[in-house]
Design an enzyme around this catalytic site. Structure first.
Site, PDB file in Angstrom:
ATOM      1  CD  GLU A 251      15.279  10.074  -2.097  1.00  0.00           C
ATOM      2  OE1 GLU A 251      15.213  10.640  -0.952  1.00  0.00           O
ATOM      3  OE2 GLU A 251      16.065  11.045  -2.612  1.00  0.00           O
TER       4      GLU A 251
ATOM      5  CG  LEU B 252      11.665  10.770  -1.519  1.00  0.00           C
ATOM      6  CD1 LEU B 252      10.571  10.481  -2.308  1.00  0.00           C
ATOM      7  CD2 LEU B 252      12.356  12.110  -1.815  1.00  0.00           C
TER       8      LEU B 252
ATOM      9  CD  GLU C  97       4.426   8.002  -4.423  1.00  0.00           C
ATOM     10  OE1 GLU C  97       3.085   8.219  -4.463  1.00  0.00           O
ATOM     11  OE2 GLU C  97       4.958   7.040  -5.085  1.00  0.00           O
TER      12      GLU C  97
ATOM     13  CE  LYS D 220      14.571   2.595  -1.115  1.00  0.00           C
ATOM     14  NZ  LYS D 220      13.823   3.915  -0.897  1.00  0.00           N
TER      15      LYS D 220
ATOM     16  CG  ASN E  88      11.348   0.628   1.084  1.00  0.00           C
ATOM     17  OD1 ASN E  88      11.429   1.391   2.157  1.00  0.00           O
ATOM     18  ND2 ASN E  88      11.506   0.749   0.071  1.00  0.00           N
TER      19      ASN E  88
ATOM     20  CB  ALA F 219      -3.845  -3.429  12.010  1.00  0.00           C
TER      21      ALA F 219
ATOM     22  CB  CYS G 206       8.365   1.868  -2.296  1.00  0.00           C
ATOM     23  SG  CYS G 206       8.553   3.377  -3.260  1.00  0.00           S
TER      24      CYS G 206
ATOM     25  CE  LYS H 224      10.054  -1.135  -7.903  1.00  0.00           C
ATOM     26  NZ  LYS H 224      10.180   0.393  -8.857  1.00  0.00           N
TER      27      LYS H 224
HETATM   28  C1  UGA Z   1       7.937   3.959   1.362  1.00  0.00           C
HETATM   29  C2  UGA Z   1       8.968   4.207   2.564  1.00  0.00           C
HETATM   30  O1  UGA Z   1       8.330   4.573   3.655  1.00  0.00           O
HETATM   31  C3  UGA Z   1       9.979   5.399   2.294  1.00  0.00           C
HETATM   32  O2  UGA Z   1      10.991   5.511   3.315  1.00  0.00           O
HETATM   33  C4  UGA Z   1      10.669   4.966   0.990  1.00  0.00           C
HETATM   34  O3  UGA Z   1      11.851   5.894   0.696  1.00  0.00           O
HETATM   35  C5  UGA Z   1      10.021   4.595  -0.346  1.00  0.00           C
HETATM   36  O4  UGA Z   1       8.769   3.781   0.522  1.00  0.00           O
HETATM   37  C6  UGA Z   1      10.636   4.142  -1.379  1.00  0.00           C
HETATM   38  O5  UGA Z   1      11.200   3.231  -1.191  1.00  0.00           O
HETATM   39  O6  UGA Z   1      10.574   5.094  -2.264  1.00  0.00           O
HETATM   40  P1  UGA Z   1       5.918   5.296   0.425  1.00  0.00           P
HETATM   41  O7  UGA Z   1       5.795   3.941  -0.502  1.00  0.00           O
HETATM   42  O8  UGA Z   1       5.938   6.365  -0.090  1.00  0.00           O
HETATM   43  O9  UGA Z   1       7.345   5.180   1.190  1.00  0.00           O
HETATM   44  O10 UGA Z   1       4.763   5.117   1.499  1.00  0.00           O
HETATM   45  P2  UGA Z   1       4.741   4.779   3.042  1.00  0.00           P
HETATM   46  O11 UGA Z   1       4.321   6.012   3.808  1.00  0.00           O
HETATM   47  O12 UGA Z   1       5.790   3.967   3.408  1.00  0.00           O
HETATM   48  O13 UGA Z   1       3.383   3.763   3.076  1.00  0.00           O
HETATM   49  C7  UGA Z   1       3.358   2.562   2.231  1.00  0.00           C
HETATM   50  C8  UGA Z   1       1.880   1.966   2.682  1.00  0.00           C
HETATM   51  O14 UGA Z   1       2.082   1.289   3.912  1.00  0.00           O
HETATM   52  C9  UGA Z   1       0.825   2.698   2.423  1.00  0.00           C
HETATM   53  O15 UGA Z   1      -0.029   1.999   1.657  1.00  0.00           O
HETATM   54  C10 UGA Z   1       0.296   2.785   3.839  1.00  0.00           C
HETATM   55  O16 UGA Z   1      -1.077   3.057   3.739  1.00  0.00           O
HETATM   56  C11 UGA Z   1       0.831   1.603   4.562  1.00  0.00           C
HETATM   57  N1  UGA Z   1       0.804   1.512   5.917  1.00  0.00           N
HETATM   58  C12 UGA Z   1       1.730   2.372   6.715  1.00  0.00           C
HETATM   59  C13 UGA Z   1       0.131   0.731   6.864  1.00  0.00           C
HETATM   60  O17 UGA Z   1      -0.682  -0.024   6.177  1.00  0.00           O
HETATM   61  N2  UGA Z   1       0.336   0.844   8.178  1.00  0.00           N
HETATM   62  C14 UGA Z   1       1.116   1.825   8.635  1.00  0.00           C
HETATM   63  O18 UGA Z   1       1.020   1.725   9.817  1.00  0.00           O
HETATM   64  C15 UGA Z   1       1.943   2.699   7.979  1.00  0.00           C
END
Ligand code: UGA
Length: 438
Positions: A152, A154, A156, A208, A212, A256, A264, A267
């Site tokens: 997956e 996706l 959140e 996967k 990530n 940044a 995700c 972990k």
């Molecule tokens: C992440 C991946 O983006 C998904 O593709 C994957 O399916 C999912 O993990 C999973 O393994 O199930 P998610 O954890 O929901 O999704 O959130 P993200 O939108 O990826 O954000 C992760 C973190 O990175 C957040 O804390 C966000 O604030 C931070 N972030 C994101 C930054 O600090 N800078 C950025 O430029 C982008």
């Protein structure tokens, strides 16, 4: 097609309702009876935009139903998705007991040939184990039990959009027949032009981890750059804007800030690191990504200390407690690490979040929760942005200044970078650039 889905957490409910939208007859199951009762009523037991509507659509069309009986969900199904939780153990490795139980029970309940699809985020090698467990349960179905990995991707907060219109569908299987079944599952999306990437099981499982870890690496690269920019008198937003304009680098995940969190990335990095060393390859880059992330979170505390001198006896307002906007999930949220560090130094911490207040409070008892952003500021000595919810960007800054004891803003997400806070009388601490006096 008749499809069963085991586990109705975040991934499970999105999977159930998306498959129903694709026209399949879907039965979702979970051993948590109250969760199933909630879903049967058309409600979703967690916050995810648009998901409730999708679930209701499936229920009304009678293509989706829920049951606490796993055998009922599996009987007659051609495909069963495993979407159970894989929480981290103390060692950092994923706990796969629920996956094994789901596989064994599905095997016992199978009424004919069955393809089990692994959708939970699991370490490499899990599908092989799932297949072995199935075969042990049902030697009579020898040759008719198969396993596929369908990771997956996706996020959140935009899970419904990501699931209905994914960038790609990845299916790992070790037989043509399993790939064929999975093409039928996703036929409507494939017809829309969404790429279907068929790989071996091993490649899908590793892909996967690879995706990530690479996304986390991009964020940590931007955060390490931020530390250099702060020392050099440069601005990380300007530097990353140049990087983002190069299509070979790509524009996403280079912001940044206060670091990444969520269930995700933190972990998965640990799991990928352990997997690599188990396979005999040391991959220190992954540990460095995590270290730089810790440093980004600590940078917010350091800036606040720099602004306030002593945290002991001060009151600080944290805006945003979820790990990112659009969710009530506080797992590994940088905001919580920041709150804990400040409380440890003797500060009183008051937080506000549009969705995650209760979840944050459940994690940190000493954390005061305000009912809105402005009330969090009353009597506070500094405002700290931890999560970039849209509503914070629109705050009335004159009112913010009036409510704060000291006009100090530590902007963990560079949310106010274009609003000239120093010009409005604030001492402003962005991420990746020097602090600016009013
Ligand atoms: C992440 C991946 O983006 C998904 O593709 C994957 O399916 C999912 O993990 C999973 O393994 O199930 P998610 O954890 O929901 O999704 O959130 P993200 O939108 O990826 O954000 C992760 C973190 O990175 C957040 O804390 C966000 O604030 C931070 N972030 C994101 C930054 O600090 N800078 C950025 O430029 C982008």
């Amino acid at each position: 097609m008749r499809i069963g889905v085991i586990g109705t957490g975040h991934v499970g409910v999105v999977t159930c309702s998306t498959l129903a939208r694709l026209g399949h007859e879907v039965v979702g199951t979970d051993r948590d009876a109250s969760r199933i009762a909630t879903l049967e009523e058309g409600s979703v037991p967690f916050f995810e935009p648009d998901l409730e509507e999708l679930v209701r659509e499936g229920l009304q069309a009678k293509r989706l139903r829920f049951t606490t009986s796993l055998p009922e969900a599996v009987a007659g199904a051609e495909v069963v998705f495993i979407c159970v939780g894989t929480p981290p153990r103390l060692s950092g490795e994923a706990n796969l007991v629920a996956v094994e139980n789901a596989a064994r029970q599905a095997g016992r309940a199978a009424t004919g040939p069955l393809l089990i699809v692994e959708k939970s985020t699991v370490p490499f090698g899990t599908s092989q184990r799932v297949l072995r467990s199935l075969q042990m349960e049902r030697s009579d179905l020898d040759g008719h039990l198969e396993v596929a990995s369908n990771p997956e991707f996706l996020r959140e907060g935009s899970a419904v959009e990501d699931s209905l219109h994914p960038e790609r569908i990845l299916v790992g299987a070790d037989s043509d027949s399993a790939h064929e079944v999975m093409r039928r599952v996703y036929e409507p999306q494939i017809a829309e032009g969404i790429p279907f990437i068929a790989t071996s099981v091993a490649s899908a499982e590793l892909a996967k981890h690879a995706c990530n870890a690479f996304l986390a690496l991009k964020i940590s690269y931007a955060n390490a750059l931020a530390r250099v920019c702060e020392r050099a008198g440069a601005d990380v937003r300007q530097v990353t804007a140049v990087m983002k304009s190069d299509p070979r680098i790509g524009g996403d995940f280079l912001d940044a800030g206060a670091g990444y969190g969520g269930s995700c990335f933190p972990k998965d990095l640990v799991a990928f690191d352990r997997l690599s060393s188990r396979l005999g390859y040391d991959f220190p880059l992954l540990r460095e990504v995590a270290r730089i992330n810790d440093e980004a979170i600590a940078a917010v505390v350091d800036k606040t200390r720099d602004a306030l001198w002593n945290l002991d006896g001060k009151r600080v307002a944290l805006l945003g407690l979820s790990f990112k906007p659009g969710t009530d999930d506080v797992r590994f949220a940088p905001a919580l690490s920041i709150a804990k560090a400040m409380i440890l130094e003797g500060a009183t911490v008051v937080g506000y979040d549009p969705e995650a207040g209760a979840n944050a409070k459940a994690e940190i008892e000493e954390l005061e929760i305000a009912r809105d952003a402005y009330s969090a500021l009353v009597g506070s000595h500094a405002l700290i942005v931890c999560t970039e919810w849209k509503e914070f960007a629109q705050l009335d800054l004159a009112r913010v200044k009036e409510l704060l004891e000291y006009p100090i803003v530590v902007d963990g997400r560079n949310l106010f970078a274009d609003r000239d806070l120093p010009g409005k009388g604030f001492l402003y601490y962005p991420m990746g650039a020097s602090a600016v006096e009013p």
